[in-house]
Design an enzyme around this catalytic site. Sequence first.
Site, PDB file in Angstrom:
ATOM      1  N   CYS A 131       0.766  -1.294   0.108  1.00 13.92           N
ATOM      2  CA  CYS A 131       0.016   0.173   0.074  1.00 13.92           C
ATOM      3  C   CYS A 131       0.770   1.334  -0.045  1.00 13.92           C
ATOM      4  O   CYS A 131       0.544   2.230  -0.960  1.00 13.92           O
ATOM      5  CB  CYS A 131      -0.954  -0.024   1.229  1.00 13.92           C
ATOM      6  SG  CYS A 131      -0.212  -0.869   2.688  1.00 13.92           S
ATOM      7  N   HIS A 150      -2.443   6.226   4.528  1.00 14.21           N
ATOM      8  CA  HIS A 150      -1.270   6.355   4.784  1.00 14.21           C
ATOM      9  C   HIS A 150      -0.804   7.664   4.477  1.00 14.21           C
ATOM     10  O   HIS A 150      -1.120   8.286   3.290  1.00 14.21           O
ATOM     11  CB  HIS A 150      -0.449   5.330   4.454  1.00 14.21           C
ATOM     12  CG  HIS A 150      -0.694   3.934   4.774  1.00 14.21           C
ATOM     13  ND1 HIS A 150      -1.332   3.684   5.990  1.00 14.21           N
ATOM     14  CD2 HIS A 150      -0.226   2.743   4.130  1.00 14.21           C
ATOM     15  CE1 HIS A 150      -1.436   2.473   5.944  1.00 14.21           C
ATOM     16  NE2 HIS A 150      -0.871   1.688   5.153  1.00 14.21           N
TER      17      HIS A 150
HETATM   18  P1  NAP Z   1      -7.718  -9.009   7.525  1.00 12.38           P
HETATM   19  O1  NAP Z   1      -8.757  -8.030   7.837  1.00 12.38           O
HETATM   20  O2  NAP Z   1      -7.168  -9.850   8.739  1.00 12.38           O
HETATM   21  O3  NAP Z   1      -8.384 -10.214   6.634  1.00 12.38           O
HETATM   22  C1  NAP Z   1      -7.722 -11.404   6.350  1.00 12.38           C
HETATM   23  C2  NAP Z   1      -8.653 -12.142   5.306  1.00 12.38           C
HETATM   24  O4  NAP Z   1      -7.976 -13.461   5.402  1.00 12.38           O
HETATM   25  C3  NAP Z   1     -10.224 -12.800   6.287  1.00 12.38           C
HETATM   26  O5  NAP Z   1     -11.107 -12.546   5.153  1.00 12.38           O
HETATM   27  C4  NAP Z   1      -9.710 -13.898   6.776  1.00 12.38           C
HETATM   28  O6  NAP Z   1     -11.010 -14.652   6.738  1.00 12.38           O
HETATM   29  C5  NAP Z   1      -9.069 -14.550   5.546  1.00 12.38           C
HETATM   30  N1  NAP Z   1      -8.446 -15.697   5.990  1.00 12.38           N
HETATM   31  C6  NAP Z   1      -7.407 -15.945   6.832  1.00 12.38           C
HETATM   32  N2  NAP Z   1      -7.120 -17.090   6.935  1.00 12.38           N
HETATM   33  C7  NAP Z   1      -7.562 -17.926   6.139  1.00 12.38           C
HETATM   34  C8  NAP Z   1      -7.729 -19.215   5.670  1.00 12.38           C
HETATM   35  N3  NAP Z   1      -7.041 -20.111   6.433  1.00 12.38           N
HETATM   36  N4  NAP Z   1      -8.494 -19.510   4.565  1.00 12.38           N
HETATM   37  C9  NAP Z   1      -9.151 -18.359   3.757  1.00 12.38           C
HETATM   38  N5  NAP Z   1      -9.306 -17.350   4.306  1.00 12.38           N
HETATM   39  C10 NAP Z   1      -8.433 -16.990   5.541  1.00 12.38           C
HETATM   40  O7  NAP Z   1      -6.683  -8.495   6.563  1.00 12.38           O
HETATM   41  P2  NAP Z   1      -6.690  -7.507   5.438  1.00 12.38           P
HETATM   42  O8  NAP Z   1      -5.919  -6.075   6.048  1.00 12.38           O
HETATM   43  O9  NAP Z   1      -7.825  -7.572   4.802  1.00 12.38           O
HETATM   44  O10 NAP Z   1      -5.235  -8.070   4.478  1.00 12.38           O
HETATM   45  C11 NAP Z   1      -5.314  -8.926   3.844  1.00 12.38           C
HETATM   46  C12 NAP Z   1      -4.147  -9.181   2.652  1.00 12.38           C
HETATM   47  O11 NAP Z   1      -4.032  -8.064   1.966  1.00 12.38           O
HETATM   48  C13 NAP Z   1      -2.903  -9.501   3.502  1.00 12.38           C
HETATM   49  O12 NAP Z   1      -2.142 -10.241   2.655  1.00 12.38           O
HETATM   50  C14 NAP Z   1      -2.392  -8.162   3.620  1.00 12.38           C
HETATM   51  O13 NAP Z   1      -1.167  -8.095   3.610  1.00 12.38           O
HETATM   52  C15 NAP Z   1      -2.752  -7.460   2.356  1.00 12.38           C
HETATM   53  N6  NAP Z   1      -2.707  -5.964   2.229  1.00 12.38           N
HETATM   54  C16 NAP Z   1      -3.555  -5.161   3.203  1.00 12.38           C
HETATM   55  C17 NAP Z   1      -3.608  -3.830   3.018  1.00 12.38           C
HETATM   56  C18 NAP Z   1      -4.267  -2.950   4.278  1.00 12.38           C
HETATM   57  O14 NAP Z   1      -4.124  -1.919   4.085  1.00 12.38           O
HETATM   58  N7  NAP Z   1      -4.945  -3.692   5.004  1.00 12.38           N
HETATM   59  C19 NAP Z   1      -3.133  -3.274   1.949  1.00 12.38           C
HETATM   60  C20 NAP Z   1      -2.528  -4.091   0.840  1.00 12.38           C
HETATM   61  C21 NAP Z   1      -2.213  -5.297   1.246  1.00 12.38           C
HETATM   62  P3  NAP Z   1     -11.436 -15.027   8.201  1.00 12.38           P
HETATM   63  O15 NAP Z   1     -12.426 -13.729   8.428  1.00 12.38           O
HETATM   64  O16 NAP Z   1     -12.621 -15.898   8.124  1.00 12.38           O
HETATM   65  O17 NAP Z   1     -10.603 -15.208   9.298  1.00 12.38           O
END
Ligand code: NAP
Length: 328
Positions: free
Chosen positions: A131, A233
């Site tokens: 990001c 950010h």
């Molecule tokens: P988050 O809110 O913690 O969401 C994580 C997601 O992954 C939830 O839908 C979760 O499902 C799912 N998940 C976890 N374990 C799993 C499994 N075993 N099988 C299938 N699904 C599973 O995190 P997020 O911020 O959305 O980030 C997700 C990804 O995007 C990460 O790789 C992060 O590095 C990337 N990212 C995030 C941002 C940001 O600003 N937040 C920016 C760029 C990239 P449950 O709800 O069922 O646990």
Amino acid sequence: MTHKIHLAIVGASGVVGSKMIEVLEERQFPIEKLYLFASKRSAGKTVTFKGEDIEIQELTEDSLKAPIQIALFSAGGSISEKFAPIAAAEGIYVVDNSSFWRMNPEIDLIVPEINHDQLKHPSQIIANPNCSTIQSVLPLSGLTKYGIKRVVYNTYQAVSGAGQAGINDLVNKTTDNFPYSINDNVIPQIDVFLEDGYTKEENKMIEETRKILGIPNLPITATAVRVPIHTSHAVSINVELEQPFDLDTIRQDLSNVENVVIVDNPSQLEYPLQSKAVNRDEVFVGRIRRDASVENGLNLWVVSDNLRKGAATNTIQIAEELVKNGLV
Ligand code: NAP
């Protein structure tokens, strides 16, 4: 009739996955059917998309197959490592938000405004950059004609960058996700520490910037800091250019970059603010001024919504390019 796509989201219950659902609807992405996957924990929950309830399913090795054509992954590196190749083997285009595939030389790392040409013949798995990197490389891409000599990044990153667990620590005043109270501190650690003393987040910004701008040995240093705000950010960018410039032309060069908006009127106290960037897709640039301590030095203050341009919107722009290029 518009060609419509079978599209899946892996990580649909997460902060980024939920934002993707919102952005797909807003941008009227041509969807025939939306498939939502997450872990067992969320299976059975429903999400509303275009007025219709869609049930989230547990992700298994059998989930990703025809008729799905594009899968947007946002469930962390280990899920992308395991399931992206399974989807790719089924002929599905994967657009991955995790860091797992980004620096693989076989994988395209895309910010559409900069390198959408690579999507005419894309890799089957396409990586969405970090990001903070996305919002930084957009303005820098407007300066490459001067030759970029060195970059110094200092970031001020919102808690939603750490997903739902990060937001919970801010809202509930807990330390379940961050190592110290984010309500009382700015924390100079994002992701884990590497042997050289940098954090993985800092390393991502350095390496991904070089790959996207196509300048493999560009000298860059970074300090990434978590701050106690919900979303958006900010990055302070100090850049040394090879060639002399005048500031008015630089302003013009920056505003010529698609989706970069200049907010720079100090006499009226106008500069990019994180609160004003929330739910916007643009990258806002201000505090544009010369750094007189070096030759051809420039300072920029760059703000963007980490969940939109930093994640969901950029991913969906990539998917739009796949449709536009007739690949799905
Ligand atoms: P988050 O809110 O913690 O969401 C994580 C997601 O992954 C939830 O839908 C979760 O499902 C799912 N998940 C976890 N374990 C799993 C499994 N075993 N099988 C299938 N699904 C599973 O995190 P997020 O911020 O959305 O980030 C997700 C990804 O995007 C990460 O790789 C992060 O590095 C990337 N990212 C995030 C941002 C940001 O600003 N937040 C920016 C760029 C990239 P449950 O709800 O069922 O646990």
